[in-house]
Design a protein around this motif. Structure first.
Motif, PDB file in Angstrom:
ATOM      1  N   GLN A   1      -9.435   9.677  -4.656  1.00  0.00           N
ATOM      2  CA  GLN A   1      -8.527   8.901  -5.498  1.00  0.00           C
ATOM      3  C   GLN A   1      -7.237   8.554  -4.754  1.00  0.00           C
ATOM      4  O   GLN A   1      -6.700   7.454  -4.907  1.00  0.00           O
ATOM      5  CB  GLN A   1      -8.194   9.675  -6.779  1.00  0.00           C
ATOM      6  N   LEU A   2      -6.732   9.494  -3.975  1.00  0.00           N
ATOM      7  CA  LEU A   2      -5.518   9.219  -3.205  1.00  0.00           C
ATOM      8  C   LEU A   2      -5.750   8.073  -2.228  1.00  0.00           C
ATOM      9  O   LEU A   2      -4.888   7.203  -2.050  1.00  0.00           O
ATOM     10  CB  LEU A   2      -5.069  10.462  -2.438  1.00  0.00           C
ATOM     11  N   ALA A   3      -6.902   8.082  -1.572  1.00  0.00           N
ATOM     12  CA  ALA A   3      -7.212   7.030  -0.610  1.00  0.00           C
ATOM     13  C   ALA A   3      -7.340   5.671  -1.300  1.00  0.00           C
ATOM     14  O   ALA A   3      -6.842   4.657  -0.795  1.00  0.00           O
ATOM     15  CB  ALA A   3      -8.504   7.368   0.131  1.00  0.00           C
ATOM     16  N   ILE A   4      -7.995   5.654  -2.446  1.00  0.00           N
ATOM     17  CA  ILE A   4      -8.157   4.399  -3.179  1.00  0.00           C
ATOM     18  C   ILE A   4      -6.805   3.854  -3.615  1.00  0.00           C
ATOM     19  O   ILE A   4      -6.501   2.666  -3.443  1.00  0.00           O
ATOM     20  CB  ILE A   4      -9.075   4.600  -4.394  1.00  0.00           C
ATOM     21  N   ALA A   5      -5.970   4.714  -4.185  1.00  0.00           N
ATOM     22  CA  ALA A   5      -4.669   4.270  -4.670  1.00  0.00           C
ATOM     23  C   ALA A   5      -3.810   3.724  -3.531  1.00  0.00           C
ATOM     24  O   ALA A   5      -3.152   2.686  -3.660  1.00  0.00           O
ATOM     25  CB  ALA A   5      -3.949   5.416  -5.374  1.00  0.00           C
ATOM     26  N   ARG A   6      -3.799   4.428  -2.397  1.00  0.00           N
ATOM     27  CA  ARG A   6      -3.014   3.960  -1.259  1.00  0.00           C
ATOM     28  C   ARG A   6      -3.545   2.627  -0.740  1.00  0.00           C
ATOM     29  O   ARG A   6      -2.781   1.698  -0.454  1.00  0.00           O
ATOM     30  CB  ARG A   6      -3.040   5.012  -0.146  1.00  0.00           C
ATOM     31  N   GLY A   7      -4.865   2.520  -0.636  1.00  0.00           N
ATOM     32  CA  GLY A   7      -5.452   1.273  -0.159  1.00  0.00           C
ATOM     33  C   GLY A   7      -5.178   0.106  -1.093  1.00  0.00           C
ATOM     34  O   GLY A   7      -4.860  -1.005  -0.649  1.00  0.00           O
ATOM     35  N   LEU A   8      -5.286   0.341  -2.402  1.00  0.00           N
ATOM     36  CA  LEU A   8      -5.023  -0.723  -3.372  1.00  0.00           C
ATOM     37  C   LEU A   8      -3.555  -1.131  -3.363  1.00  0.00           C
ATOM     38  O   LEU A   8      -3.232  -2.322  -3.527  1.00  0.00           O
ATOM     39  CB  LEU A   8      -5.435  -0.280  -4.774  1.00  0.00           C
ATOM     40  N   ALA A   9      -2.661  -0.164  -3.198  1.00  0.00           N
ATOM     41  CA  ALA A   9      -1.234  -0.493  -3.127  1.00  0.00           C
ATOM     42  C   ALA A   9      -0.975  -1.463  -1.977  1.00  0.00           C
ATOM     43  O   ALA A   9      -0.205  -2.431  -2.108  1.00  0.00           O
ATOM     44  CB  ALA A   9      -0.413   0.783  -2.951  1.00  0.00           C
ATOM     45  N   LYS A  10      -1.635  -1.230  -0.843  1.00  0.00           N
ATOM     46  CA  LYS A  10      -1.490  -2.122   0.304  1.00  0.00           C
ATOM     47  C   LYS A  10      -2.171  -3.474   0.045  1.00  0.00           C
ATOM     48  O   LYS A  10      -1.679  -4.533   0.468  1.00  0.00           O
ATOM     49  CB  LYS A  10      -2.069  -1.451   1.549  1.00  0.00           C
TER      50      LYS A  10
END
Length: 264
Positions: free
Chosen positions: A161-170
């Motif tokens: 989830q952390l990876a998804i959220a960071r990627g989506l923010a970018k």
């Protein structure tokens, strides 16, 4: 600081109890119209009555859908109004040793904890981008950074989830839409109360007392040395969903009482 979410609509998944309900209540208190989600109409009716009792002015509707598979996500999306705030709270956990956790265990956790948020974010983010405002929050866990030995499968799903959220923010950078993760630690949720009900009955101790003992026994690095309340977790989510949090995106925001022992 006065958080005003009037005119905004928020979807909080798995929000008929526990942290999810506390988040929905906090958003409603700030003026947002709230879409509650649970697996059954009965649980939604009960949660709606509880929400109206706590926040008489609350605007809410409920949509029954099990987000453990693509069909449930599609059902929810088919009944949704336009959404400004998406809180991906749906999640499961099941203590089980790595060598006993078969593919089905991993798949259940992956579908509910990870893919539910992927599916909803994929569907709802484009309209937020078009409107130049939106908030997506993934409810992860301190277990994302402090992988539990008895629930490796769970920890992996929370790290994802952390990876998804960071990627989506970018991916949506510069659009006025933010994407963040909130990481609770041990919390006095409905699930924790259910897990500890026999212990409370046997010892006569309160949930708060048992929560503190649990933290000191299993999360001894805790700085607050107790379990958090669901409202303490919800407070962070309401803030990061607000206009005031417009400069916070791609962040992993801990509400773990300092369990994760580092300075960032």
């Amino acid at each position: 600081m006065k958080i005003d979410l009037s005119g905004k609509t928020a979807l909080v998944t798995a929000s008929t109890g526990g942290i999810g309900f506390a988040i929905a209540k906090g958003l409603a208190e700030s003026g947002a119209a709230v879409v509650l989600n649970g697996r059954s109409d009965a649980s939604l009716t009960k949660a709606g009555e509880k929400l109206r009792s706590a926040v008489p002015s609350a605007q809410w509707r409920g949509i029954a859908a099990d987000l453990g598979d693509a069909a449930g996500a599609q059902k929810l999306l088919g009944e949704l109004p336009p959404v400004d705030i998406l809180v991906n709270n749906a999640g499961i956990f099941e203590p089980q040793d790595f060598f006993d956790a078969d593919d089905d265990v991993w798949e259940r956790h992956w579908q509910t904890n990870v893919m539910s948020g992927v599916r909803l974010s994929r569907a709802l983010l484009p309209d937020m981008v078009k409107r130049c405002w939106g908030r997506v929050v993934f409810i992860s866990s301190e277990s994302a950074r402090n992988i539990p030995a008895d629930m490796v499968h769970y920890g992996v799903s929370k790290t994802a989830q952390l990876a998804i959220a960071r990627g989506l923010a970018k991916r949506v950078a510069g659009t006025g839409v933010t994407v963040n993760s909130v990481l609770p630690g041990p919390t006095l949720s409905d699930g924790f109360a259910e897990m500890m009900k026999d212990e409370m009955a046997k010892t006569g101790k309160t949930l708060e007392q048992i929560g503190k003992e649990f933290v000191m026994a299993h999360r001894a690095s805790s700085v607050i040395q107790r379990a958090a309340t669901v409202d303490e977790v919800a407070n962070m989510v309401v803030y990061v969903s607000s206009p005031q949090a417009s400069a916070t995106s791609g962040a992993a925001l801990r509400v773990d009482g300092g369990v994760v022992d580092d300075i960032v």
